[in-house]
Write a protein that holds these residues in place. Structure first.
Motif, mmCIF file in Angstrom:
data_model
loop_
_atom_site.group_PDB
_atom_site.id
_atom_site.type_symbol
_atom_site.label_atom_id
_atom_site.label_comp_id
_atom_site.label_asym_id
_atom_site.label_seq_id
_atom_site.Cartn_x
_atom_site.Cartn_y
_atom_site.Cartn_z
ATOM 1 N N LYS A 2 -3.744 2.263 -7.576
ATOM 2 C CA LYS A 2 -3.764 0.799 -7.543
ATOM 3 C C LYS A 2 -5.199 0.297 -7.726
ATOM 4 C CE LYS A 2 0.371 0.158 -4.904
ATOM 5 N NZ LYS A 2 0.846 0.727 -3.651
ATOM 6 N N PHE A 3 -5.317 -0.850 -8.389
ATOM 7 C CA PHE A 3 -6.628 -1.477 -8.600
ATOM 8 C C PHE A 3 -6.734 -2.727 -7.745
ATOM 9 C CE2 PHE A 3 -8.463 -0.257 -13.024
ATOM 10 C CZ PHE A 3 -8.361 1.079 -12.702
ATOM 11 N N PHE A 4 -7.728 -2.756 -6.871
ATOM 12 C CA PHE A 4 -8.040 -3.964 -6.110
ATOM 13 C C PHE A 4 -9.376 -4.497 -6.616
ATOM 14 C CE2 PHE A 4 -5.694 -2.837 -1.835
ATOM 15 C CZ PHE A 4 -4.487 -2.769 -2.511
ATOM 16 N N LEU A 5 -9.533 -5.806 -6.543
ATOM 17 C CA LEU A 5 -10.811 -6.415 -6.904
ATOM 18 C C LEU A 5 -11.573 -6.690 -5.618
ATOM 19 C CD1 LEU A 5 -11.960 -7.159 -9.661
ATOM 20 C CD2 LEU A 5 -11.267 -9.504 -9.248
ATOM 21 N N GLY A 20 -3.476 -7.995 -16.179
ATOM 22 C CA GLY A 20 -2.255 -7.290 -15.788
ATOM 23 C C GLY A 20 -2.497 -6.018 -15.002
ATOM 24 N N VAL A 21 -3.739 -5.819 -14.515
ATOM 25 C CA VAL A 21 -4.019 -4.560 -13.802
ATOM 26 C C VAL A 21 -4.371 -4.787 -12.328
ATOM 27 C CG1 VAL A 21 -4.811 -3.312 -15.847
ATOM 28 C CG2 VAL A 21 -6.473 -4.612 -14.496
ATOM 29 N N LEU A 22 -4.186 -6.006 -11.873
ATOM 30 C CA LEU A 22 -4.641 -6.304 -10.504
ATOM 31 C C LEU A 22 -3.510 -6.144 -9.485
ATOM 32 C CD1 LEU A 22 -7.088 -7.298 -8.863
ATOM 33 C CD2 LEU A 22 -6.165 -9.601 -9.067
ATOM 34 N N ASP A 23 -3.744 -5.261 -8.504
ATOM 35 C CA ASP A 23 -2.728 -5.031 -7.464
ATOM 36 C C ASP A 23 -3.084 -5.692 -6.143
ATOM 37 O OD1 ASP A 23 -1.028 -3.099 -8.979
ATOM 38 O OD2 ASP A 23 -2.887 -1.951 -8.990
ATOM 39 N N ILE A 46 -6.662 -16.894 -2.505
ATOM 40 C CA ILE A 46 -6.683 -15.553 -3.118
ATOM 41 C C ILE A 46 -5.274 -14.951 -3.060
ATOM 42 C CG2 ILE A 46 -7.583 -13.190 -2.905
ATOM 43 C CD1 ILE A 46 -10.223 -14.413 -1.839
ATOM 44 N N CYS A 47 -4.642 -15.050 -1.898
ATOM 45 C CA CYS A 47 -3.282 -14.481 -1.737
ATOM 46 C C CYS A 47 -2.311 -15.110 -2.725
ATOM 47 C CB CYS A 47 -2.768 -14.720 -0.321
ATOM 48 S SG CYS A 47 -3.602 -13.760 0.943
ATOM 49 N N GLU A 48 -2.436 -16.422 -2.922
ATOM 50 C CA GLU A 48 -1.517 -17.119 -3.829
ATOM 51 C C GLU A 48 -1.664 -16.607 -5.263
ATOM 52 O OE1 GLU A 48 0.938 -19.985 -3.589
ATOM 53 O OE2 GLU A 48 1.037 -18.627 -1.890
ATOM 54 N N ILE A 49 -2.903 -16.298 -5.660
ATOM 55 C CA ILE A 49 -3.108 -15.805 -7.029
ATOM 56 C C ILE A 49 -2.610 -14.364 -7.149
ATOM 57 C CG2 ILE A 49 -4.825 -15.243 -8.821
ATOM 58 C CD1 ILE A 49 -6.665 -17.375 -7.545
ATOM 59 N N VAL A 50 -2.991 -13.544 -6.173
ATOM 60 C CA VAL A 50 -2.756 -12.092 -6.289
ATOM 61 C C VAL A 50 -1.299 -11.702 -6.042
ATOM 62 C CG1 VAL A 50 -3.435 -9.836 -5.376
ATOM 63 C CG2 VAL A 50 -5.133 -11.627 -5.603
ATOM 64 N N GLN A 51 -0.680 -12.334 -5.049
ATOM 65 C CA GLN A 51 0.683 -11.925 -4.645
ATOM 66 C C GLN A 51 0.725 -10.413 -4.412
ATOM 67 O OE1 GLN A 51 3.206 -14.073 -3.915
ATOM 68 N NE2 GLN A 51 1.818 -15.764 -4.339
ATOM 69 N N GLY A 52 -0.285 -9.920 -3.724
ATOM 70 C CA GLY A 52 -0.412 -8.510 -3.375
ATOM 71 C C GLY A 52 -1.347 -8.431 -2.183
ATOM 72 N N PRO A 53 -1.602 -7.222 -1.649
ATOM 73 C CA PRO A 53 -2.415 -7.100 -0.440
ATOM 74 C C PRO A 53 -3.828 -7.675 -0.589
ATOM 75 C CG PRO A 53 -1.448 -4.982 -1.084
ATOM 76 C CD PRO A 53 -1.167 -5.933 -2.193
ATOM 77 N N VAL A 54 -4.237 -8.498 0.380
ATOM 78 C CA VAL A 54 -5.575 -9.101 0.382
ATOM 79 C C VAL A 54 -6.223 -8.794 1.736
ATOM 80 C CG1 VAL A 54 -6.882 -11.271 0.320
ATOM 81 C CG2 VAL A 54 -4.932 -10.937 -1.228
ATOM 82 N N SER A 55 -7.275 -7.998 1.716
ATOM 83 C CA SER A 55 -7.939 -7.641 2.973
ATOM 84 C C SER A 55 -8.887 -8.743 3.406
ATOM 85 C CB SER A 55 -8.739 -6.339 2.818
ATOM 86 O OG SER A 55 -7.879 -5.244 2.672
#
Ligand code: E4P
Length: 219
Positions: A2-5, A20-23, A46-55
């Motif tokens: 998985k790729f996180f920014l 299309g590579v952001l998890d 950030i959560c709204e954009i990513v719709q994936g785990p946000v630390s």
């Protein structure tokens, strides 16, 4: 993998998401402070954009303070993962938060012994900092390899989140080592894509195509 920014910058997150590579995303207090944004609002956006785990990281250093902060962070958005420092109070907080179903990312991990404890706890993620070890003349990637081996030996469920990655080879080496996740600055994602021979080859193909079209028109 998985790729996180690793950023709190919304534009960078949008750009990575559009590839299309952001998890997911990891933030830390320094990254959020750099943006000058209101913390809770920024994590929500950030959560709204990513719709994936946000630390999102706590700043308390005692167990009770960390748990109180974690509860507030969790309320911001369903995608929030609570980031805790790998110190004794952080481990205690993690145990309680995990028991209540909160996802935790144990950060500032610099040794296999720390990661072993995190794995035993069953934390969601452990974040070993590769670049910061390289900075002090240790081979940061050896830590990723050691943790992956230990976790495999005992079938620990904690995901190895390779952090403090500073260049594309860090990402490739973390992938070869079997890290589950790589978190990186936006610049590194750009560097992963870039290859001078791709650019040169594409320019040549387009030039040849154009030449062929012109010959056809003349004929
Ligand atoms: C990870 O969660 C950290 O935010 C990050 O990777 C630290 O990177 P740095 O050492 O480049 O600051």
């Amino acid at each position: 993998m998985k790729f996180f920014l690793d950023t709190a910058n919304l534009e960078e997150i949008r750009q990575a998401a559009s590839l299309g590579v952001l998890d997911g995303v990891t933030t830390n207090p320094s990254l959020v402070a750099k943006e000058g944004a209101e913390f809770e609002k920024r994590i929500y956006d950030i959560c709204e954009i990513v719709q994936g785990p946000v630390s999102a990281e706590v700043v308390s250093t005692d167990t009770e303070g960390m748990i109180a902060e974690a509860h507030k962070l969790k309320n911001i958005h369903r995608w929030v993962v609570v980031k805790l420092p790998t110190i004794p109070d952080g481990l205690k907080a993690a145990k309680r938060l995990l028991a209540e179903g909160t996802k935790v990312n144990m950060t500032l991990c610099f040794s296999a012994s720390q990661a072993l404890l995190v794995g035993k706890l069953g934390a969601t993620y452990v974040s070993p900092f590769v670049g910061r070890l390289d900075d002090i003349s240790h081979v940061g990637m050896d830590l990723i390899r050691d943790i992956v081996t230990i976790y495999r030996n005992y079938s620990f469920t904690t995901q190895v989140l390779a952090a403090s990655l500073r260049h594309p080879l860090h990402v490739v080496d973390a992938a070869k080592a079997g890290a589950h996740v790589a978190t990186m600055p936006y610049k590194v994602i750009e560097q992963l894509i870039k290859h001078p021979l791709t650019d040169k080859g594409l320019a040549q193909f387009l030039k040849d195509w154009e030449k062929a079209q012109q010959s056809l028109v003349r004929a």
